[in-house]
Write a protein that holds these residues in place. Structure first.
Motif, short mmCIF file in Angstrom:
data_model
loop_
_atom_site.label_atom_id
_atom_site.label_comp_id
_atom_site.label_asym_id
_atom_site.label_seq_id
_atom_site.Cartn_x
_atom_site.Cartn_y
_atom_site.Cartn_z
N SER A 106 49.79 10.40 17.75
CA SER A 106 48.70 11.34 18.68
C SER A 106 47.68 10.29 19.91
O SER A 106 48.29 9.92 20.74
CB SER A 106 47.87 10.22 17.25
OG SER A 106 46.58 10.16 17.11
N GLY A 107 46.98 11.84 19.92
CA GLY A 107 46.40 11.94 21.73
C GLY A 107 47.07 12.56 22.63
O GLY A 107 46.27 12.45 23.37
N ASP A 130 48.02 17.69 10.10
CA ASP A 130 47.26 16.93 9.60
C ASP A 130 46.56 17.44 8.53
O ASP A 130 45.92 17.11 7.30
CB ASP A 130 45.94 16.24 10.55
CG ASP A 130 45.75 17.19 11.51
OD1 ASP A 130 45.79 17.38 11.76
OD2 ASP A 130 44.69 16.31 12.68
N ARG A 133 49.21 17.83 6.06
CA ARG A 133 48.47 16.46 5.23
C ARG A 133 47.57 16.69 3.84
O ARG A 133 48.28 15.29 3.77
CB ARG A 133 49.11 16.09 5.84
CG ARG A 133 48.70 14.41 5.86
CD ARG A 133 48.80 12.93 7.06
NE ARG A 133 47.33 13.61 7.95
CZ ARG A 133 46.92 12.60 8.46
NH1 ARG A 133 48.27 11.19 9.14
NH2 ARG A 133 45.65 12.71 8.81
N SER A 151 47.99 7.12 8.19
CA SER A 151 47.65 7.48 9.40
C SER A 151 49.02 7.07 9.82
O SER A 151 49.70 6.22 8.75
CB SER A 151 46.55 7.14 10.50
OG SER A 151 45.52 7.61 10.04
N SER A 152 49.44 8.18 10.90
CA SER A 152 51.15 7.54 11.26
C SER A 152 51.15 6.30 11.74
O SER A 152 52.16 6.00 11.81
CB SER A 152 51.43 9.07 12.76
OG SER A 152 50.61 8.63 13.49
N TYR A 153 49.87 5.48 12.28
CA TYR A 153 50.39 4.50 13.06
C TYR A 153 49.83 3.45 11.95
O TYR A 153 49.69 2.29 12.25
CB TYR A 153 49.13 4.73 14.39
CG TYR A 153 48.33 5.13 14.24
CD1 TYR A 153 47.01 4.53 14.09
CD2 TYR A 153 48.14 6.14 13.72
CE1 TYR A 153 46.04 4.61 12.96
CE2 TYR A 153 46.79 7.10 13.75
CZ TYR A 153 46.04 6.34 13.57
OH TYR A 153 44.84 6.75 13.86
N HIS A 179 56.36 8.60 6.66
CA HIS A 179 54.65 9.16 6.63
C HIS A 179 54.99 10.93 6.60
O HIS A 179 54.18 11.54 6.09
CB HIS A 179 53.83 8.38 7.28
CG HIS A 179 52.52 9.43 7.90
ND1 HIS A 179 51.32 9.01 7.05
CD2 HIS A 179 52.14 9.95 8.34
CE1 HIS A 179 50.59 9.98 7.51
NE2 HIS A 179 51.21 10.64 8.64
N THR A 206 51.46 15.35 15.77
CA THR A 206 52.66 14.46 15.14
C THR A 206 53.13 14.45 14.35
O THR A 206 54.87 13.44 14.32
CB THR A 206 51.69 12.62 14.88
OG1 THR A 206 52.71 11.94 15.89
CG2 THR A 206 51.05 12.24 13.69
N ARG A 243 38.16 12.44 23.42
CA ARG A 243 38.50 13.20 22.33
C ARG A 243 37.54 12.80 21.27
O ARG A 243 36.31 13.36 20.61
CB ARG A 243 39.68 13.59 21.81
CG ARG A 243 39.25 13.64 20.53
CD ARG A 243 40.98 13.18 20.10
NE ARG A 243 41.28 12.25 19.46
CZ ARG A 243 42.45 12.01 18.34
NH1 ARG A 243 43.29 13.24 18.72
NH2 ARG A 243 43.05 10.81 18.10
N ARG A 249 36.21 11.42 15.90
CA ARG A 249 37.04 10.60 15.11
C ARG A 249 36.70 8.96 16.56
O ARG A 249 36.61 9.24 17.49
CB ARG A 249 38.36 11.34 15.54
CG ARG A 249 38.53 11.88 14.43
CD ARG A 249 39.91 12.88 15.28
NE ARG A 249 41.43 12.95 14.40
CZ ARG A 249 42.20 13.46 14.89
NH1 ARG A 249 42.48 14.03 15.90
NH2 ARG A 249 43.41 13.21 13.80
N ARG A 253 40.00 3.44 16.45
CA ARG A 253 40.94 2.94 15.95
C ARG A 253 42.43 3.16 16.13
O ARG A 253 43.02 3.21 15.78
CB ARG A 253 41.10 3.94 14.86
CG ARG A 253 41.85 4.16 13.46
CD ARG A 253 41.26 5.48 12.33
NE ARG A 253 42.07 5.45 11.24
CZ ARG A 253 42.58 5.36 9.96
NH1 ARG A 253 42.29 3.69 10.04
NH2 ARG A 253 43.85 5.90 9.43
N TYR A 254 42.06 3.99 17.14
CA TYR A 254 43.25 4.30 18.20
C TYR A 254 43.61 3.10 18.85
O TYR A 254 44.70 3.19 19.37
CB TYR A 254 43.11 5.90 18.78
CG TYR A 254 42.99 7.14 17.71
CD1 TYR A 254 43.90 7.35 16.71
CD2 TYR A 254 41.43 7.57 16.88
CE1 TYR A 254 44.09 8.11 15.99
CE2 TYR A 254 41.05 8.05 16.52
CZ TYR A 254 42.67 8.75 15.50
OH TYR A 254 41.97 9.92 14.64
#
Ligand SMILES: Nc1ncnc2c1ncn2[C@@H]1O[C@H](COP(=O)(O)OP(=O)(O)O)[C@@H](O)[C@H]1O
Ligand SMILES: O=C(O)[C@@H](COP(=O)(O)O)OP(=O)(O)O
Length: 317
Positions: A106-107, A130, A133, A151-153, A179, A206, A243, A249, A253-254
């Protein structure tokens, strides 16, 4: 019945096997940039080719003839290498749908590079994993695969294993693997559909991780996987704030999960190395796109040689 373009435009009409369309400088310029010409130069060349055809009194031209004209025009203007690449790309895209898979944590920039590449190649569809998903979430219940709803993380939080010994298995990575698995089913069905329809597509996100896709797909020469990464943590962090300025977003969170995202980044890079999948440091957008184009051209050369022999000159136009 097709559209009668002659009654609505003065432009030269370009005809393919199943359709006709007015000459578009933009479209031609795009095929030239895909072959390595600078966008500003490509538009001028397209304009010049259109003018030459008009001066010669053309009202219509077949796509094959146009391709031949463009090729010889490039040769006479000393663009030999672009001329060869231009022909190669036209020849391959005419025969095969091309499926490009761009993966990365991600990112790191998968959607940015995917959209740039799509515009350079004239590929009309870019699908984010996504979104796939989201579709899979509607068909698999949260009780059955709770990791899919994370989320993936953060997927590791839904693992059932009560106490994982990190020396045996990394829980963040195990969560990530669980995931992506159901999302891969959706990715593969999208690829099947594109192959059946003969449509080129770029799938990015991702959930594209080398080694996870069935061999049936990874062994097809017209399916090309590329992994993006960022070695610099500082730069990776900055991407989330960039972003957040243009999307809904929030970067917090990231950044909160940054250590895990970095671990996933390393994991994807390791899988790419293990599976001989090319890895690109996505520092500059233009350089990343150029590198992607080089990788794709190399694959096209291989495809062309296996189909047409060493000199690849069958069905030249
Ligand atoms: N090569 C690059 N140089 C500078 N900024 C980039 C580059 N690639 C992506 N970005 C920016 O970084 C942010 C994250 O990129 P994005 O494509 O959304 O990542 P991903 O899809 O991998 O999560 C976006 O704001 C994007 O514009
Ligand atoms: O699960 C994840 O890592 C990201 C993937 O999206 P990209 O950041 O790759 O676009 O989705 P999220 O759940 O944060 O919306």
């Amino acid at each position: 019945m097709g559209i009668d373009f002659k009654s609505i435009t003065d432009k030269i009409i370009v005809s393919g096997k199943n359709y006709e369309m007015p000459f578009s400088k933009g479209l031609l310029a795009r095929s030239l940039t895909a072959a390595g010409m600078k966008p500003s130069e490509a538009y001028m060349v397209a304009k010049e080719i259109e003018k030459t055809l008009e001066d010669e009194g053309y009202e219509s031209i077949t796509k094959d003839e146009l391709r031949k004209r463009v090729y010889y025009y490039l040769l006479t203007k000393n663009y030999e290498s672009i001329a060869e690449k231009y022909l190669l790309w036209r020849r391959i895209l005419k025969k095969h749908p091309i499926i490009i898979l761009i993966g990365g944590a991600s990112g790191v920039g998968t959607s940015t590079i995917a959209f740039e590449l799509a515009s350079r190649l004239g590929i009309p569809s870019v699908i984010g994993t996504d979104s796939i998903r989201e579709v899979m979430r509607r068909s698999i219940s949260k009780d059955l695969v709770p990791m899919l709803y994370e989320s993936s993380y953060t997927a590791w939080k839904s693992l059932r294993i009560p106490s994982l010994d990190d020396n045996v298995c990394d829980k963040h990575i195990l969560g990530f693997e669980r995931h992506i698995e159901p999302v891969l089913v959706g990715i593969e069905s999208l690829i099947d559909r594109s192959l059946t329809e003969g449509l080129s597509i770029i799938i990015e996100g991702t959930h594209i991780v080398p080694g996870f896709m069935k061999e049936k797909y990874t062994s097809m020469p017209n399916i090309i996987t590329i992994i993006l990464t960022l070695s610099s943590e500082k730069m990776h962090k900055k991407r989330f704030s960039a972003r957040a300025k243009v999307s809904a977003r929030p970067m917090e969170r990231y950044l909160k999960n940054f250590e895990i995202i970095r671990k996933i980044n390393q994991y994807i890079v390791d899988r790419a190395k293990e599976n001989d999948v090319p890895i690109i440091e996505n520092v500059s957008i233009s350089q990343s796109v150029e590198k992607c184009l080089e990788i794709i051209t190399e694959r096209f050369n291989y495809l062309d040689k296996t189909e047409n022999g060493e000199n690849g000159e069958d069905d030249m136009y």
